[in-house]
Design an enzyme around this catalytic site. Structure first.
Site, PDB file in Angstrom:
ATOM      1  N   ASP A 163       0.812  -1.216   0.000  1.00 36.04           N
ATOM      2  CA  ASP A 163       0.000   0.000   0.000  1.00 36.04           C
ATOM      3  C   ASP A 163       0.849   1.271   0.000  1.00 36.04           C
ATOM      4  O   ASP A 163       1.562   1.550   0.961  1.00 36.04           O
ATOM      5  CB  ASP A 163      -0.910  -0.004   1.228  1.00 36.04           C
ATOM      6  CG  ASP A 163      -1.917   1.131   1.208  1.00 36.04           C
ATOM      7  OD1 ASP A 163      -2.080   1.776   0.158  1.00 36.04           O
ATOM      8  OD2 ASP A 163      -2.542   1.383   2.247  1.00 36.04           O
ATOM      9  N   ASP A 363      -2.627   6.125  -5.875  1.00 36.49           N
ATOM     10  CA  ASP A 363      -2.820   5.269  -4.710  1.00 36.49           C
ATOM     11  C   ASP A 363      -2.982   3.825  -5.147  1.00 36.49           C
ATOM     12  O   ASP A 363      -3.873   3.502  -5.939  1.00 36.49           O
ATOM     13  CB  ASP A 363      -4.053   5.736  -3.939  1.00 36.49           C
ATOM     14  CG  ASP A 363      -4.311   4.919  -2.688  1.00 36.49           C
ATOM     15  OD1 ASP A 363      -3.329   4.561  -1.998  1.00 36.49           O
ATOM     16  OD2 ASP A 363      -5.481   4.631  -2.390  1.00 36.49           O
TER      17      ASP A 363
END
Length: 485
Positions: A163, A363
């Site tokens: 992430d 992201d």
């Protein structure tokens, strides 16, 4: 995954503003324990893709990447619920497309909340209750992609959610003081490692948790305790410690700061924890800067194939990425400029001020790209005009432009490219344009934000098969042409 509850002071014996974490802290405190064509696709011209419908649907066959993942600082990267994942054992636990989209919106809500706090947008919380998630924290969303690293001495393999929107790396640890969710691999046991060591409460390292998690650290006797809560009710609470992290035989990092989770619950899909690749000083990117120079790259594969995550310029796969500036920010997010969108080779009529109002981030954990309302409206209108020969059908969660393609074996769709700061153009793979819930519901894989002041998000569906290069020290974000294969 990006977006912590802000201004939450967590300490033993005090009233906590983050109610959800109270009992778990109390327990610990009272104990001593890149561009390429995807599979099934052909490019008719610079204006249209011809895509096989079957290539958009889930597959049980893993098509391994031909990329060499044995290079220094390089890890194999797979979709958590895809055919190549070692976690994809129990199909009953694989979320539906609708569930993934719903969780994705939870993540986006939390990102918008975090960004809004940082820019003072939500000073009047009473006036924004409708847009603030009930449990506003770093949200797991779907956390689609995982990598396997070694933890401890001797090392134990741990599959962690990858992430770029999170900073703290953590893994579940024995003993589970209160609860641990089910994971595929054995839960890490620090008592069997020769290199594990807790961090003390008064240390500088302990104080760094505030910016990395959004919560002030606590203490269990003299041991530093971290807590991180996610917008979908997921959480991890445990000891802050150092341990040996192994990425490859030649890439071993002793005294790596991480969270040893004693109480963990949530939608982690069998992964052992999370690998944080944000900008904070506790992220993996920062902790390995002396060797890799804050330089990493990846290719996010389609669910039925594999990609890679590489650290350092020597591990980069793309030979000639084209770079756009990374914008300076005090946040962990990676901001960059989107200046326009092309559909079918033609630039859409969107003012650049539409993108600049709130800015944009890239992201890895957000699934569907979120665009400013004005930009999404223009894209949707022109896309529908180009797809008039296919029947529209009902919306799917956040996706409102969907087609019934059950009577087709292939579909011709207009190409989509993003134009970035510095004139960089990023053509999307066809599988970054369409998102298939099922053959009778194949949707335009973009969604509009609720307001012009919400940050734009370049999501992981749109990043599929691209080589994405982060030169954090150099302030640049690159896109290459090598792809995952």
């Amino acid at each position: 995954m990006a977006t912590p509850i802000m201004n939450s002071s967590i300490s033993c014996g005090s009233v906590l503003s983050s109610v959800f974490l109270v009992s778990f802290f109390a327990i610990l405190c009272s104990s001593n324990v890149g561009y390429a064509l995807g599979g099934g696709e052909s490019l008719d011209s610079h204006r249209h893709h011809t895509v096989q419908i079957s290539s958009l649907l889930p597959s049980s066959v893993c098509s391994s990447s031909t990329k060499d993942n044995s290079k220094k600082g390089s890890l194999k990267l797979v979709h958590k619920h895809g055919a190549c994942s070692r976690l994809n054992q129990d199909q009953a636990n694989v979320p539906t497309a609708t569930q993934i989209l719903s969780r994705d919106q939870s993540r986006v809500n939390s990102i918008q909340y975090r960004v809004g706090l940082d820019v003072g947008q939500y000073d009047n919380l009473e006036g924004r209750k409708s847009t603030i998630p009930a449990k506003s924290g770093r949200t797991i969303g779907s956390g689609n992609y995982i990598v396997t690293v070694g933890l401890g001495t001797p090392k134990k393999d741990q599959s962690l959610i990858f992430d770029t929107g999170s900073d703290l790396t953590w893994a579940q640890c024995q003993p589970c003081v209160r609860s641990c969710y089910d994971q595929q691999e054995p839960i890490f046991n620090p008592s069997t490692s020769k290199s594990y060591k807790n961090i003390s409460c008064g240390s500088t390292e302990c104080s760094q948790l505030t910016s990395a998690t959004g919560n002030s650290p606590s203490c269990s006797t003299s041991t530093c305790v971290y807590g991180i809560q996610y917008g979908d009710s997921s959480f991890s609470v445990g000891y802050f410690a150092t341990e040996t992290l192994t990425l490859s035989r030649s890439d071993v990092f002793p005294k790596f700061l991480f969270g040893c989770g004693q109480n963990n619950q949530g939608l982690f899909g069998g992964a052992a924890g999370l690998l944080g690749l944000g900008r904070d000083q506790l992220s993996l990117v920062s902790q390995t800067a002396s060797k890799f120079g804050k330089y990493f790259s990846y290719c996010l594969p389609t669910p039925s194939s594999s990609g890679y995550l590489s650290f350092g310029k020597s591990g980069a796969k793309s030979s000639s990425p084209t770079f756009t500036p990374l914008l300076p920010t005090s946040q962990s997010f990676y901001y960059f400029d989107i200046t326009g969108i092309k559909l079918g080779g033609s630039t859409l009529s969107i003012s650049q001020t539409v993108f600049k109002t709130a800015g944009s981030i890239i992201d890895s954990g957000t699934v569907i790209t979120r665009l400013p309302p004005g930009a999404y409206s223009a894209l949707k209108t022109e896309f529908r005009q180009a797809m008039t020969k296919y029947p529209l059908t009902s919306s799917a969660s956040i996706l409102d432009t969907c087609y019934d393609l059950s009577n087709h074996t292939s579909v011709s769709i207009p190409t989509v490219s993003f134009v970035l700061g510095g004139g960089v153009e990023v053509p999307l793979d066809a599988q970054g344009i369409l998102y298939a819930v099922k053959a009778s519901q194949v949707c335009l894989a973009f969604a509009g934000n609720s307001g012009a002041s919400d940050v734009g998000i370049f999501g992981n569906v749109q990043q599929q098969t691209l080589d994405v290069v982060y030169d954090v020290a150099g302030g640049k974000l690159g896109f290459g042409t090598g792809g995952c294969s």
